[in-house]
Design an enzyme around this catalytic site. Structure first.
Site, PDB file in Angstrom:
ATOM      1  N   ALA A  28      60.736  -9.244  -0.054  1.00 35.71           N
ATOM      2  CA  ALA A  28      60.824  -7.888   0.496  1.00 35.71           C
ATOM      3  C   ALA A  28      59.782  -6.968  -0.142  1.00 35.71           C
ATOM      4  O   ALA A  28      59.075  -6.234   0.549  1.00 35.71           O
ATOM      5  CB  ALA A  28      62.229  -7.316   0.296  1.00 35.71           C
ATOM      6  N   GLN A  52      61.582  -8.470 -13.233  1.00 34.23           N
ATOM      7  CA  GLN A  52      62.173  -8.774 -14.534  1.00 34.23           C
ATOM      8  C   GLN A  52      61.889 -10.194 -15.005  1.00 34.23           C
ATOM      9  O   GLN A  52      61.927 -10.485 -16.195  1.00 34.23           O
ATOM     10  CB  GLN A  52      63.681  -8.536 -14.500  1.00 34.23           C
ATOM     11  CG  GLN A  52      64.454  -9.464 -13.596  1.00 34.23           C
ATOM     12  CD  GLN A  52      65.952  -9.150 -13.572  1.00 34.23           C
ATOM     13  OE1 GLN A  52      66.413  -8.198 -14.197  1.00 34.23           O
ATOM     14  NE2 GLN A  52      66.708  -9.974 -12.864  1.00 34.23           N
ATOM     15  N   GLU A  77      65.896 -21.994   6.794  1.00 36.01           N
ATOM     16  CA  GLU A  77      65.768 -22.411   8.194  1.00 36.01           C
ATOM     17  C   GLU A  77      65.231 -21.213   8.965  1.00 36.01           C
ATOM     18  O   GLU A  77      65.812 -20.129   8.926  1.00 36.01           O
ATOM     19  CB  GLU A  77      67.134 -22.831   8.749  1.00 36.01           C
ATOM     20  CG  GLU A  77      67.724 -24.028   8.024  1.00 36.01           C
ATOM     21  CD  GLU A  77      69.238 -24.122   8.149  1.00 36.01           C
ATOM     22  OE1 GLU A  77      69.775 -25.184   7.833  1.00 36.01           O
ATOM     23  OE2 GLU A  77      69.862 -23.108   8.554  1.00 36.01           O
ATOM     24  N   TYR A 195      75.248 -13.187  13.620  1.00 38.51           N
ATOM     25  CA  TYR A 195      74.563 -14.464  13.788  1.00 38.51           C
ATOM     26  C   TYR A 195      74.685 -14.958  15.226  1.00 38.51           C
ATOM     27  O   TYR A 195      73.732 -15.506  15.793  1.00 38.51           O
ATOM     28  CB  TYR A 195      75.134 -15.504  12.820  1.00 38.51           C
ATOM     29  CG  TYR A 195      74.397 -15.584  11.503  1.00 38.51           C
ATOM     30  CD1 TYR A 195      73.573 -16.654  11.206  1.00 38.51           C
ATOM     31  CD2 TYR A 195      74.526 -14.578  10.546  1.00 38.51           C
ATOM     32  CE1 TYR A 195      72.899 -16.735   9.999  1.00 38.51           C
ATOM     33  CE2 TYR A 195      73.856 -14.641   9.339  1.00 38.51           C
ATOM     34  CZ  TYR A 195      73.037 -15.724   9.071  1.00 38.51           C
ATOM     35  OH  TYR A 195      72.351 -15.801   7.874  1.00 38.51           O
ATOM     36  N   VAL A 244      63.761  -2.865 -14.892  1.00 34.40           N
ATOM     37  CA  VAL A 244      64.087  -1.469 -14.609  1.00 34.40           C
ATOM     38  C   VAL A 244      65.557  -1.264 -14.942  1.00 34.40           C
ATOM     39  O   VAL A 244      66.425  -1.976 -14.430  1.00 34.40           O
ATOM     40  CB  VAL A 244      63.798  -1.105 -13.141  1.00 34.40           C
ATOM     41  CG1 VAL A 244      64.224   0.327 -12.852  1.00 34.40           C
ATOM     42  CG2 VAL A 244      62.315  -1.286 -12.831  1.00 34.40           C
ATOM     43  N   SER A 287      70.947  -9.076  -5.620  1.00 31.32           N
ATOM     44  CA  SER A 287      70.177 -10.317  -5.687  1.00 31.32           C
ATOM     45  C   SER A 287      71.085 -11.508  -5.463  1.00 31.32           C
ATOM     46  O   SER A 287      72.146 -11.618  -6.092  1.00 31.32           O
ATOM     47  CB  SER A 287      69.492 -10.455  -7.051  1.00 31.32           C
ATOM     48  OG  SER A 287      68.968 -11.750  -7.232  1.00 31.32           O
ATOM     49  N   THR A 500      68.402 -14.233   5.555  1.00 27.00           N
ATOM     50  CA  THR A 500      67.197 -14.682   6.256  1.00 27.00           C
ATOM     51  C   THR A 500      65.977 -13.989   5.657  1.00 27.00           C
ATOM     52  O   THR A 500      66.059 -12.857   5.182  1.00 27.00           O
ATOM     53  CB  THR A 500      67.252 -14.360   7.762  1.00 27.00           C
ATOM     54  OG1 THR A 500      67.290 -12.934   7.942  1.00 27.00           O
ATOM     55  CG2 THR A 500      68.460 -14.998   8.431  1.00 27.00           C
ATOM     56  N   SER A 504      64.657  -9.493   5.105  1.00 26.38           N
ATOM     57  CA  SER A 504      63.918  -8.883   3.998  1.00 26.38           C
ATOM     58  C   SER A 504      62.611  -8.255   4.465  1.00 26.38           C
ATOM     59  O   SER A 504      62.271  -7.133   4.077  1.00 26.38           O
ATOM     60  CB  SER A 504      63.640  -9.923   2.912  1.00 26.38           C
ATOM     61  OG  SER A 504      64.822 -10.288   2.238  1.00 26.38           O
TER      62      SER A 504
END
Length: 567
Positions: A28, A52, A77, A195, A244, A287, A500, A504
């Site tokens: 991203a 980081q 995928e 989806y 950060v 994350s 996916t 991002s």
């Protein structure tokens, strides 16, 4: 973004005086940096990506060597209608031929070698199962139709198991679905609905994994590395090993402005990067791979339940304003967001011959092997294994193949190894897989002696699927924000699907275009659910050859018209 919007943007006034700081080094942030330069006309030297870890890429990883073992925590995928991804890589030079783009080479490869599976599921220690249909009865089609038509607000925080009856959770479709996308029964049914809408055009080929496209090598070498090289050539600064810890904010009734970024480099004294309303701050909040731990052949990976830096930062920011989301919704139940994967590096003919038997094709350079995951239906861990194009790594020797496997139920005991998956060493994980592939215990040593297995425990890997409602994820650019945007899987993008690469990259485009006020919009999310041809083909796939409701009447009405043959 149709061709009418495929424009060369005007240079924003004062762009040469702006600086951009991107917190997090995943796809991203890398995409946002590229669009700041490409469409925002920002000088690369004014862009800093703060990460980081010591390496970029986030969840799009791939590392190691043949001697110590390769590692890829997961795979992606993809499909043709990742409009933002292909827009991004349609302008990133290939590392192998700088005159061509990453997209040029990717598309050429997948046209020459289209994906399909010869063995989607097995049981009974290696018996190939019929995967010609989705195995749905009329009642299941009705439930899927009900979900398709429901609004997200009406579904709220409902889970998959709360929406569907138990019989649906025993269907082949649910087996394919949950193993492809890593869905659990306790995950958000709203995400499942998204989806369904987003990938409805793929439903006819779902059981055979047709129409999926894959990279030539692992996702780091094929996607992250060329993008990183391109950004480096444009002067972007990568501030690695830098965490950060907080953002200073000036918040009034109608404005929210980041005024300082607290950073700690190499664990040393904290510094503050001063920012103004004229600067830009992008934060990948949350994350999937935070606190990942690795094991080895003789050691299981530990489950790290500590509060990771990325989640801790989001929690601090969220306390400053309600529009910054609710991270605890996604990161507070690790036992429902974790699973474990393992990468197998295998040398010599034994593993190669075994995989070729199930794949029903020879392992040849840059050719599909298994065509996606093979799922072990009767595995207590719900194991899946895949062998993507070989070599998976640029430096991979010719006599080495790399496999990837994962289990959705790491807290259950195995069928061969009577231990929880999460407690198993690399050897034990390989033994369990070999058992399900039909290898007798006395013969397993031939595979173990020529393999290196590296397990990866990921506490938050499906945290983005946890049940949530409106407001739990912040908007990409929250109302009133003058210089802060959120990126990645935990920012809200109406209608698109988390987990996916597309999600991002789309967040990156939205963030850059909005904060800079550009006269350009991201490409439209592929609207297959509004295409009568897509809906008709999806319906036929769900009914598996049975007549559709009122099919004979519809065919009669369409006879001798331009729509004849639609059903």
């Amino acid at each position: 973004m149709g061709n009418y919007e495929r424009i060369n943007t005007l240079k924003p006034e004062g762009i040469e005086n702006k600086k951009a700081y991107l917190i997090g080094g995943g796809i991203a942030s890398l995409a946002a940096a590229e669009y700041l330069i490409r469409d925002g006309h920002m000088d690369g030297k004014n862009i800093t990506i703060i990460e980081q870890d010591s390496i970029l890429g986030g969840a799009l990883d791939g590392s190691g060597n043949a001697e110590d073992g390769y590692v890829a925590r997961g795979g992606r995928e993809m499909e043709e209608h990742y409009e933002c991804v292909w827009d991004l890589f349609g302008a990133v030079p290939s590392l192998e031929d700088p005159k061509r783009t990453v997209l040029d080479e990717f598309r050429e490869l997948n046209i020459a070698d289209p994906n399909y599976s010869n063995c989607r599921a097995i049981a009974n220690r290696g018996e190939k199962l019929d995967f010609s249909t989705l195995g749905l009865d009329d009642i299941h089609v009705k439930q899927l139709t009900k979900l398709f038509l429901a609004t997200e607000d009406s579904l709220g925080a409902a889970t998959v198991e709360q929406f569907f009856d138990d019989s649906f959770l025993e269907t082949d479709m649910w087996l394919y679905w949950r193993s492809m996308f890593a869905f659990e029964t306790w995950h958000s049914v709203v995400e499942m609905k998204r989806y369904m809408h987003r990938f409805m055009h793929l439903m006819p080929g779902m059981s055979k994994m047709e129409k999926l496209v894959f990279t030539k090598y692992n996702q780091y070498d094929s996607m992250i590395l060329p993008l990183k090289k391109s950004l480096e050539s444009q002067g972007i600064l990568f501030d690695l090993n830098t965490q950060v810890t907080d953002l200073d904010m000036n918040i009034t009734n109608d404005k929210k402005t980041v005024t300082g970024i607290h950073v700690t480099r190499d664990g040393k004294k904290e510094e503050i990067i001063k920012t103004t309303e004229n600067d830009l701050v992008f934060f990948t909040n949350g994350s999937m791979t935070e606190n990942t731990t690795l094991g080895n052949m003789d050691k299981a990976p530990e489950l790290d339940r500590s509060e990771g830096g990325c989640w801790n930062l989001w929690k601090k920011i969220a306390k400053k304003d309600a529009l910054f989301g609710k991270p605890e919704v996604f990161c507070s139940d690790i036992d429902k967001s974790k699973w474990e994967s393992y990468t197998i590096t295998s040398k010599g003919p034994k593993m190669r011959e075994l995989i070729e038997k199930f794949a029903e094709r020879q392992i040849a350079p840059h050719k599909n092997v298994t065509g996606g995951i093979i799922t072990v239906k009767d595995s207590n861990w719900l194991l899946s294994v895949t062998v993507n194009r070989q070599p998976q790594f640029i430096d991979q020797p010719d006599d080495v193949i790399v496999l990837w496997a994962y289990g959705l139920f790491p807290d259950k005991k195995g069928d061969f190894i009577e231990k929880k998956m999460s407690d198993c060493t690399g050897i034990e994980l390989l033994q369990e897989l070999l058992y399900h592939l039909g290898i007798d215990e006395n013969d397993m040593h031939e595979y173990i002696d020529t393999s290196i297995v590296i397990p990866a425990m990921m506490p938050y890997i499906t945290s983005q699927f946890m049940p949530r409602v409106k407001g739990d994820r912040p908007q990409v650019v929250p109302e009133g924000s003058t210089n802060l945007a959120f990126l990645g899987q935990f920012a809200e993008i109406k209608g698109d699907c988390v987990f996916t690469v597309e999600y991002s990259v789309r967040s990156a485009m939205m963030a850059v275009y909005t904060l800079l006020g550009l006269e350009k919009n991201p490409p439209e999310i592929y609207p297959g659910q509004y295409d009568i041809r897509v809906v008709a083909n999806a319906a036929k796939a769900m009914y598996s050859g049975r007549p559709l409701p009122a099919e004979s009447i519809i065919k009669k009405l369409l006879s001798n018209t331009s729509l004849e043959g639609l059903i």
